[in-house]
Design a protein around this motif. Structure first.
Motif, PDB file in Angstrom:
ATOM      1  N   SER A  94     -43.601   1.852 -75.576  1.00 26.89           N
ATOM      2  CA  SER A  94     -44.168   0.514 -75.796  1.00 26.89           C
ATOM      3  C   SER A  94     -43.084  -0.547 -75.958  1.00 26.89           C
ATOM      4  N   GLY A  95     -41.948  -0.165 -76.560  1.00 23.71           N
ATOM      5  CA  GLY A  95     -40.861  -1.129 -76.745  1.00 23.71           C
ATOM      6  C   GLY A  95     -40.271  -1.572 -75.425  1.00 23.71           C
ATOM      7  N   LEU A  96     -40.042  -0.620 -74.517  1.00 24.30           N
ATOM      8  CA  LEU A  96     -39.505  -0.969 -73.203  1.00 24.30           C
ATOM      9  C   LEU A  96     -40.518  -1.769 -72.405  1.00 24.30           C
ATOM     10  N   ASN A  97     -41.788  -1.350 -72.468  1.00 22.63           N
ATOM     11  CA  ASN A  97     -42.818  -2.102 -71.761  1.00 22.63           C
ATOM     12  C   ASN A  97     -42.885  -3.542 -72.235  1.00 22.63           C
ATOM     13  N   TYR A  98     -42.783  -3.731 -73.550  1.00 20.81           N
ATOM     14  CA  TYR A  98     -42.821  -5.099 -74.081  1.00 20.81           C
ATOM     15  C   TYR A  98     -41.633  -5.898 -73.564  1.00 20.81           C
ATOM     16  N   TYR A  99     -40.443  -5.279 -73.595  1.00 19.43           N
ATOM     17  CA  TYR A  99     -39.236  -5.957 -73.102  1.00 19.43           C
ATOM     18  C   TYR A  99     -39.401  -6.362 -71.638  1.00 19.43           C
ATOM     19  N   LEU A 100     -39.851  -5.423 -70.802  1.00 23.04           N
ATOM     20  CA  LEU A 100     -39.998  -5.699 -69.377  1.00 23.04           C
ATOM     21  C   LEU A 100     -41.080  -6.744 -69.113  1.00 23.04           C
ATOM     22  N   GLU A 101     -42.211  -6.590 -69.772  1.00 28.99           N
ATOM     23  CA  GLU A 101     -43.300  -7.542 -69.569  1.00 28.99           C
ATOM     24  C   GLU A 101     -42.914  -8.934 -70.063  1.00 28.99           C
ATOM     25  N   ARG A 102     -42.141  -8.982 -71.154  1.00 27.87           N
ATOM     26  CA  ARG A 102     -41.680 -10.260 -71.677  1.00 27.87           C
ATOM     27  C   ARG A 102     -40.753 -10.933 -70.678  1.00 27.87           C
ATOM     28  N   HIS A 103     -39.875 -10.160 -70.052  1.00 27.89           N
ATOM     29  CA  HIS A 103     -38.983 -10.728 -69.041  1.00 27.89           C
ATOM     30  C   HIS A 103     -39.761 -11.220 -67.824  1.00 27.89           C
ATOM     31  N   ILE A 104     -40.743 -10.450 -67.418  1.00 31.05           N
ATOM     32  CA  ILE A 104     -41.546 -10.865 -66.272  1.00 31.05           C
ATOM     33  C   ILE A 104     -42.273 -12.168 -66.588  1.00 31.05           C
ATOM     34  N   GLU A 105     -42.813 -12.242 -67.798  1.00 32.10           N
ATOM     35  CA  GLU A 105     -43.559 -13.429 -68.210  1.00 32.10           C
ATOM     36  C   GLU A 105     -42.653 -14.648 -68.324  1.00 32.10           C
ATOM     37  N   VAL A 106     -41.524 -14.491 -69.029  1.00 27.52           N
ATOM     38  CA  VAL A 106     -40.651 -15.635 -69.305  1.00 27.52           C
ATOM     39  C   VAL A 106     -39.806 -16.002 -68.088  1.00 27.52           C
ATOM     40  N   ASP A 107     -39.160 -14.995 -67.468  1.00 30.94           N
ATOM     41  CA  ASP A 107     -38.257 -15.286 -66.362  1.00 30.94           C
ATOM     42  C   ASP A 107     -39.012 -15.627 -65.087  1.00 30.94           C
ATOM     43  N   GLY A 108     -40.177 -15.016 -64.908  1.00 33.22           N
ATOM     44  CA  GLY A 108     -40.943 -15.262 -63.695  1.00 33.22           C
ATOM     45  C   GLY A 108     -41.517 -16.655 -63.624  1.00 33.22           C
ATOM     46  N   ASP A 109     -41.573 -17.322 -64.735  1.00 27.11           N
ATOM     47  CA  ASP A 109     -42.170 -18.656 -64.760  1.00 27.11           C
ATOM     48  C   ASP A 109     -41.163 -19.664 -65.275  1.00 27.11           C
ATOM     49  N   HIS A 110     -40.956 -19.667 -66.572  1.00 23.38           N
ATOM     50  CA  HIS A 110     -40.206 -20.734 -67.215  1.00 23.38           C
ATOM     51  C   HIS A 110     -38.699 -20.679 -66.936  1.00 23.38           C
ATOM     52  N   HIS A 111     -38.059 -19.561 -67.285  1.00 24.63           N
ATOM     53  CA  HIS A 111     -36.603 -19.507 -67.205  1.00 24.63           C
ATOM     54  C   HIS A 111     -36.072 -19.567 -65.778  1.00 24.63           C
ATOM     55  N   SER A 112     -36.751 -18.922 -64.851  1.00 25.61           N
ATOM     56  CA  SER A 112     -36.259 -18.963 -63.468  1.00 25.61           C
ATOM     57  C   SER A 112     -36.310 -20.382 -62.920  1.00 25.61           C
ATOM     58  N   ASN A 113     -37.349 -21.124 -63.269  1.00 23.68           N
ATOM     59  CA  ASN A 113     -37.436 -22.521 -62.822  1.00 23.68           C
ATOM     60  C   ASN A 113     -36.339 -23.373 -63.448  1.00 23.68           C
ATOM     61  N   LEU A 114     -36.059 -23.140 -64.740  1.00 23.36           N
ATOM     62  CA  LEU A 114     -34.975 -23.868 -65.403  1.00 23.36           C
ATOM     63  C   LEU A 114     -33.633 -23.538 -64.754  1.00 23.36           C
ATOM     64  N   ALA A 115     -33.417 -22.264 -64.450  1.00 24.60           N
ATOM     65  CA  ALA A 115     -32.148 -21.842 -63.855  1.00 24.60           C
ATOM     66  C   ALA A 115     -31.981 -22.412 -62.448  1.00 24.60           C
ATOM     67  N   LEU A 116     -33.042 -22.429 -61.683  1.00 22.60           N
ATOM     68  CA  LEU A 116     -32.979 -23.011 -60.341  1.00 22.60           C
ATOM     69  C   LEU A 116     -32.592 -24.488 -60.405  1.00 22.60           C
ATOM     70  N   GLU A 117     -33.198 -25.196 -61.339  1.00 26.11           N
ATOM     71  CA  GLU A 117     -32.876 -26.620 -61.490  1.00 26.11           C
ATOM     72  C   GLU A 117     -31.439 -26.804 -61.944  1.00 26.11           C
ATOM     73  N   MET A 118     -30.987 -25.953 -62.849  1.00 26.32           N
ATOM     74  CA  MET A 118     -29.610 -26.035 -63.352  1.00 26.32           C
ATOM     75  C   MET A 118     -28.610 -25.827 -62.214  1.00 26.32           C
TER      76      MET A 118
END
Length: 265
Positions: A193-217
């Motif tokens: 469950s810990g790894l799943n949470y880590y992976l799902e959190r990355h998919i959620e955050v990086d797939g939307d918010h952080h990847s867009n911020l990084a692209l703009e940067m």
């Protein structure tokens, strides 16, 4: 979308696909296989944080006396990413970095953290990356992966660091992790469950918010300088090649371990 961003994404697509469709995912069949994967991948998680903090150090003021550094829009972009990566909420609602979440997930499945602990201890004692990897017994492919990351950090070119961070990490991670977790829940219900949470959190955050911020940067740092975009394209391809080599190393160790087990039965 910025035409140069679109062009770069098109150029690196074949290299991304090699990672997203890598054969390593198909050989992770049990907890022991997952332990091998995590014992390599933890170094990529760690040097991701190092690359992130290097960008923050270059793009904002992190020393005293304080004074405004660079473009305020870029400062916002990197600080927003750092906030999420360095002090996110874990599955229990506690503030932790994503690296700490990953180490917790290793503990949960019984993966050894001895080498990564020794590695970090060596660095805290002011040893070089090379010396720390040698003393900790870090796998060769993980050493090579980190060496590339730190060669980009040591270039002191923020636009190159941003390109590797964006196209070798943030923009890649959701698709890469989707491949990894596709069957994990079915294979190992409750035990990871810990790894799943880590992976799902990355998919959620990086797939939307952080990847867009990084692209703009990256877009802002490269600007209209064609030479910077060419360099960014080159290092992004190299970053993806090094990820593939890391995945190759994990695949080979898992396959060899399975062969040794078969011969011992």
């Amino acid at each position: 979308m910025n035409n140069r961003i679109q062009h770069l994404q098109n150029v690196i697509t074949p290299y991304r696909e090699q990672i997203i469709n890598h054969k390593v995912y198909s050989v992770i069949e049990n907890i022991d296989d997952l332990k091998v994967f995590m014992s390599y991948h933890v170094y990529a998680v760690w040097d991701f944080m190092s690359l992130l903090k290097s960008l923050q150090n270059q793009l904002t003021c992190t020393s005293l006396p304080w004074f405004p550094v660079g473009d305020a829009d870029i400062r916002y972009l990197i600080n927003e990413i750092v906030l999420g990566e360095e002090s996110d909420l874990d599955a229990h609602g506690k503030r932790k970095s994503h690296f700490e979440m990953y180490v917790d997930a290793m503990h949960q499945i019984g993966a050894s953290t001895q080498k990564i602990n020794v590695f970090i201890s060596e660095l805290k004692n002011k040893n070089s990356i090379d010396k720390a990897t040698e003393n900790a017994g870090v796998p060769k492919e993980a050493q090579q992966f980190m060496n590339f990351t730190f060669s980009i950090i040591n270039s002191n070119k923020n636009y190159l660091q941003s390109a590797v961070f964006t196209f070798g990490r943030e923009d890649l991670i959701p698709g890469m992790f989707m491949s990894l977790i596709r069957d994990l829940n079915q294979r190992f219900p409750d035990s990871i469950s810990g790894l799943n949470y880590y992976l799902e959190r990355h998919i959620e955050v990086d797939g939307d918010h952080h990847s867009n911020l990084a692209l703009e940067m990256t877009s802002l740092l490269c600007g209209d300088d064609e030479s910077k975009w060419k360099e960014a394209e080159s290092v992004s391809i190299e970053a993806l090649k090094h990820r593939t080599l890391l995945w190759d190393g994990i695949y080979n160790e898992i396959v060899n371990s399975k062969k040794q087990l078969e011969h011992s039965i």
